[in-house]
Write a protein that holds these residues in place. Structure first.
Motif, PDB file in Angstrom:
ATOM      1  N   LEU A 275       0.832  -1.204   0.000  1.00 50.81           N
ATOM      2  CA  LEU A 275       0.000   0.000   0.000  1.00 50.81           C
ATOM      3  C   LEU A 275       0.866   1.253   0.000  1.00 50.81           C
ATOM      4  O   LEU A 275       0.657   2.162  -0.810  1.00 50.81           O
ATOM      5  CB  LEU A 275      -0.932   0.006   1.216  1.00 50.81           C
ATOM      6  CG  LEU A 275      -1.779   1.270   1.391  1.00 50.81           C
ATOM      7  CD1 LEU A 275      -2.781   1.400   0.255  1.00 50.81           C
ATOM      8  CD2 LEU A 275      -2.470   1.257   2.747  1.00 50.81           C
ATOM      9  N   LEU A 276       1.850   1.315   0.894  1.00 49.98           N
ATOM     10  CA  LEU A 276       2.728   2.479   0.935  1.00 49.98           C
ATOM     11  C   LEU A 276       3.496   2.647  -0.372  1.00 49.98           C
ATOM     12  O   LEU A 276       3.611   3.758  -0.902  1.00 49.98           O
ATOM     13  CB  LEU A 276       3.713   2.375   2.103  1.00 49.98           C
ATOM     14  CG  LEU A 276       3.172   2.731   3.472  1.00 49.98           C
ATOM     15  CD1 LEU A 276       4.203   2.425   4.556  1.00 49.98           C
ATOM     16  CD2 LEU A 276       2.767   4.203   3.529  1.00 49.98           C
ATOM     17  N   ALA A 277       4.013   1.543  -0.904  1.00 52.62           N
ATOM     18  CA  ALA A 277       4.769   1.607  -2.157  1.00 52.62           C
ATOM     19  C   ALA A 277       3.891   2.131  -3.292  1.00 52.62           C
ATOM     20  O   ALA A 277       4.319   2.997  -4.073  1.00 52.62           O
ATOM     21  CB  ALA A 277       5.326   0.232  -2.496  1.00 52.62           C
ATOM     22  N   ARG A 278       2.673   1.630  -3.382  1.00 58.82           N
ATOM     23  CA  ARG A 278       1.761   2.062  -4.448  1.00 58.82           C
ATOM     24  C   ARG A 278       1.401   3.537  -4.315  1.00 58.82           C
ATOM     25  O   ARG A 278       1.499   4.301  -5.274  1.00 58.82           O
ATOM     26  CB  ARG A 278       0.499   1.197  -4.433  1.00 58.82           C
ATOM     27  CG  ARG A 278      -0.471   1.512  -5.574  1.00 58.82           C
ATOM     28  CD  ARG A 278      -1.656   0.560  -5.622  1.00 58.82           C
ATOM     29  NE  ARG A 278      -2.272   0.246  -4.354  1.00 58.82           N
ATOM     30  CZ  ARG A 278      -3.142   1.032  -3.714  1.00 58.82           C
ATOM     31  NH1 ARG A 278      -3.508   2.182  -4.226  1.00 58.82           N
ATOM     32  NH2 ARG A 278      -3.662   0.656  -2.560  1.00 58.82           N
ATOM     33  N   ARG A 279       1.020   3.945  -3.111  1.00 59.27           N
ATOM     34  CA  ARG A 279       0.588   5.343  -2.912  1.00 59.27           C
ATOM     35  C   ARG A 279       1.752   6.319  -3.060  1.00 59.27           C
ATOM     36  O   ARG A 279       1.600   7.376  -3.662  1.00 59.27           O
ATOM     37  CB  ARG A 279      -0.046   5.503  -1.521  1.00 59.27           C
ATOM     38  CG  ARG A 279      -1.254   4.661  -1.265  1.00 59.27           C
ATOM     39  CD  ARG A 279      -2.623   5.265  -1.409  1.00 59.27           C
ATOM     40  NE  ARG A 279      -2.878   6.641  -1.177  1.00 59.27           N
ATOM     41  CZ  ARG A 279      -3.544   7.147  -0.135  1.00 59.27           C
ATOM     42  NH1 ARG A 279      -3.972   6.353   0.823  1.00 59.27           N
ATOM     43  NH2 ARG A 279      -3.797   8.434  -0.060  1.00 59.27           N
ATOM     44  N   LEU A 280       2.916   5.975  -2.515  1.00 58.36           N
ATOM     45  CA  LEU A 280       4.072   6.871  -2.645  1.00 58.36           C
ATOM     46  C   LEU A 280       4.577   6.896  -4.083  1.00 58.36           C
ATOM     47  O   LEU A 280       5.004   7.943  -4.573  1.00 58.36           O
ATOM     48  CB  LEU A 280       5.176   6.460  -1.672  1.00 58.36           C
ATOM     49  CG  LEU A 280       4.861   6.714  -0.200  1.00 58.36           C
ATOM     50  CD1 LEU A 280       5.890   6.028   0.700  1.00 58.36           C
ATOM     51  CD2 LEU A 280       4.786   8.203   0.101  1.00 58.36           C
ATOM     52  N   GLY A 281       4.506   5.756  -4.756  1.00 59.72           N
ATOM     53  CA  GLY A 281       4.875   5.719  -6.172  1.00 59.72           C
ATOM     54  C   GLY A 281       3.976   6.631  -6.992  1.00 59.72           C
ATOM     55  O   GLY A 281       4.428   7.326  -7.905  1.00 59.72           O
ATOM     56  N   ALA A 282       2.676   6.655  -6.674  1.00 61.09           N
ATOM     57  CA  ALA A 282       1.730   7.527  -7.370  1.00 61.09           C
ATOM     58  C   ALA A 282       2.026   9.002  -7.114  1.00 61.09           C
ATOM     59  O   ALA A 282       1.659   9.860  -7.922  1.00 61.09           O
ATOM     60  CB  ALA A 282       0.298   7.189  -6.935  1.00 61.09           C
ATOM     61  N   GLU A 283       2.711   9.293  -6.022  1.00 62.95           N
ATOM     62  CA  GLU A 283       3.094  10.676  -5.705  1.00 62.95           C
ATOM     63  C   GLU A 283       4.374  11.092  -6.433  1.00 62.95           C
ATOM     64  O   GLU A 283       4.832  12.216  -6.283  1.00 62.95           O
ATOM     65  CB  GLU A 283       3.286  10.845  -4.195  1.00 62.95           C
ATOM     66  CG  GLU A 283       2.010  10.797  -3.398  1.00 62.95           C
ATOM     67  CD  GLU A 283       1.081  11.981  -3.672  1.00 62.95           C
ATOM     68  OE1 GLU A 283       1.587  13.112  -3.851  1.00 62.95           O
ATOM     69  OE2 GLU A 283      -0.138  11.763  -3.715  1.00 62.95           O
ATOM     70  N   GLY A 284       4.969  10.166  -7.180  1.00 58.82           N
ATOM     71  CA  GLY A 284       6.138  10.512  -7.973  1.00 58.82           C
ATOM     72  C   GLY A 284       7.461  10.034  -7.423  1.00 58.82           C
ATOM     73  O   GLY A 284       8.519  10.348  -7.968  1.00 58.82           O
ATOM     74  N   TYR A 285       7.427   9.251  -6.355  1.00 57.35           N
ATOM     75  CA  TYR A 285       8.668   8.728  -5.779  1.00 57.35           C
ATOM     76  C   TYR A 285       9.043   7.414  -6.448  1.00 57.35           C
ATOM     77  O   TYR A 285       8.177   6.633  -6.832  1.00 57.35           O
ATOM     78  CB  TYR A 285       8.508   8.479  -4.277  1.00 57.35           C
ATOM     79  CG  TYR A 285       8.210   9.716  -3.480  1.00 57.35           C
ATOM     80  CD1 TYR A 285       9.208  10.643  -3.210  1.00 57.35           C
ATOM     81  CD2 TYR A 285       6.933   9.958  -3.002  1.00 57.35           C
ATOM     82  CE1 TYR A 285       8.937  11.791  -2.476  1.00 57.35           C
ATOM     83  CE2 TYR A 285       6.647  11.103  -2.274  1.00 57.35           C
ATOM     84  CZ  TYR A 285       7.653  12.013  -2.017  1.00 57.35           C
ATOM     85  OH  TYR A 285       7.380  13.139  -1.298  1.00 57.35           O
ATOM     86  N   ALA A 286      10.339   7.174  -6.544  1.00 60.58           N
ATOM     87  CA  ALA A 286      10.835   5.860  -6.951  1.00 60.58           C
ATOM     88  C   ALA A 286      10.931   5.056  -5.659  1.00 60.58           C
ATOM     89  O   ALA A 286      11.605   5.469  -4.717  1.00 60.58           O
ATOM     90  CB  ALA A 286      12.198   5.989  -7.614  1.00 60.58           C
ATOM     91  N   ILE A 287      10.251   3.929  -5.606  1.00 62.94           N
ATOM     92  CA  ILE A 287      10.141   3.166  -4.360  1.00 62.94           C
ATOM     93  C   ILE A 287      10.988   1.904  -4.414  1.00 62.94           C
ATOM     94  O   ILE A 287      10.955   1.153  -5.386  1.00 62.94           O
ATOM     95  CB  ILE A 287       8.672   2.778  -4.082  1.00 62.94           C
ATOM     96  CG1 ILE A 287       7.770   4.020  -4.071  1.00 62.94           C
ATOM     97  CG2 ILE A 287       8.557   2.000  -2.780  1.00 62.94           C
ATOM     98  CD1 ILE A 287       8.140   5.062  -3.027  1.00 62.94           C
ATOM     99  N   VAL A 288      11.752   1.715  -3.338  1.00 63.11           N
ATOM    100  CA  VAL A 288      12.496   0.481  -3.117  1.00 63.11           C
ATOM    101  C   VAL A 288      11.917  -0.091  -1.826  1.00 63.11           C
ATOM    102  O   VAL A 288      11.723   0.651  -0.862  1.00 63.11           O
ATOM    103  CB  VAL A 288      14.006   0.765  -2.947  1.00 63.11           C
ATOM    104  CG1 VAL A 288      14.772  -0.512  -2.671  1.00 63.11           C
ATOM    105  CG2 VAL A 288      14.549   1.483  -4.172  1.00 63.11           C
ATOM    106  N   THR A 289      11.616  -1.382  -1.799  1.00 65.61           N
ATOM    107  CA  THR A 289      11.005  -1.963  -0.606  1.00 65.61           C
ATOM    108  C   THR A 289      11.911  -3.018   0.018  1.00 65.61           C
ATOM    109  O   THR A 289      12.755  -3.610  -0.644  1.00 65.61           O
ATOM    110  CB  THR A 289       9.642  -2.615  -0.934  1.00 65.61           C
ATOM    111  OG1 THR A 289       9.838  -3.663  -1.873  1.00 65.61           O
ATOM    112  CG2 THR A 289       8.656  -1.588  -1.471  1.00 65.61           C
ATOM    113  N   ALA A 290      11.694  -3.210   1.311  1.00 63.01           N
ATOM    114  CA  ALA A 290      12.399  -4.240   2.066  1.00 63.01           C
ATOM    115  C   ALA A 290      11.465  -4.728   3.164  1.00 63.01           C
ATOM    116  O   ALA A 290      10.740  -3.934   3.765  1.00 63.01           O
ATOM    117  CB  ALA A 290      13.682  -3.690   2.670  1.00 63.01           C
ATOM    118  N   ALA A 291      11.516  -6.022   3.447  1.00 64.47           N
ATOM    119  CA  ALA A 291      10.651  -6.620   4.467  1.00 64.47           C
ATOM    120  C   ALA A 291      11.293  -6.622   5.843  1.00 64.47           C
ATOM    121  O   ALA A 291      10.622  -6.868   6.839  1.00 64.47           O
ATOM    122  CB  ALA A 291      10.267  -8.045   4.075  1.00 64.47           C
TER     123      ALA A 291
END
Length: 175
Positions: free
Chosen positions: A26-42
């Protein structure tokens, strides 16, 4: 929700760390929609690996994670000179005791308490990124000023040497 603000070609890279897959997505999708390049880690270890792999502009991590908590991840980031200036924001539940104290003691720049308004999160991310950019710019300016000061000191030394040579020549001629 406010419309996404257009961003420059080099999109800010955010590292989002959460053991909760749905929250992470959810955070990755919403922040990506705001124009950020998202890298995720568990988890924290994976996050540290991502930091080593490519430049990150800001880390957004959960306070409570296993085996490495958000404050432990923050300390690990602060201990590594290459990442020491990367802003870290931790997300905490209101039910957690003293989350802000633990986060700030570890070196986090901000703590976001759940539940939060997404627009407030984005505004706080931008504020932290802008502050980090100002610090980086000031450091670059200081480095450039130091280099100019060093060059001026060298020039002054050369002029001083030339002055001594001319003075020695003057004395030799007048003798």
């Amino acid at each position: 929700m406010t419309p996404a603000v257009p961003r420059p070609a080099s999109r800010p890279r955010l590292l989002v760390v959460s053991p909760n897959r749905s929250h992470l997505a959810l955070l990755a999708r919403r922040l990506g929609a705001e124009g950020y390049a998202i890298v995720t880690a568990a988890d924290g270890a994976t996050a540290l690996g991502e930091l080593r792999r490519s430049p990150i502009d800001l880390v957004l991590a959960e306070l409570v994670m296993e085996p490495m908590s958000g404050p432990e991840l923050t300390r690990a980031i602060r201990e590594q000179l290459a990442f020491a200036e990367v802003p870290v924001m931790l997300i905490a539940s209101r039910a957690e005791a003293d989350p802000a104290v633990r986060a700030f003691e570890a070196g986090a720049e901000d703590v976001i308490l759940k539940p939060f308004h997404f627009e407030v999160l984005v505004a706080r991310i931008e504020r932290r990124r802008a502050a980090a950019e100002r610090v980086a710019s000031m450091r670059a300016d200081m480095k450039a000023m130091d280099a100019r000061a060093a060059m001026k000191a060298i020039e002054l030394g050369e002029l001083k040497d030339r002055m001594y040579q001319l003075e020695a020549e003057r004395r030799r001629v007048s003798a």
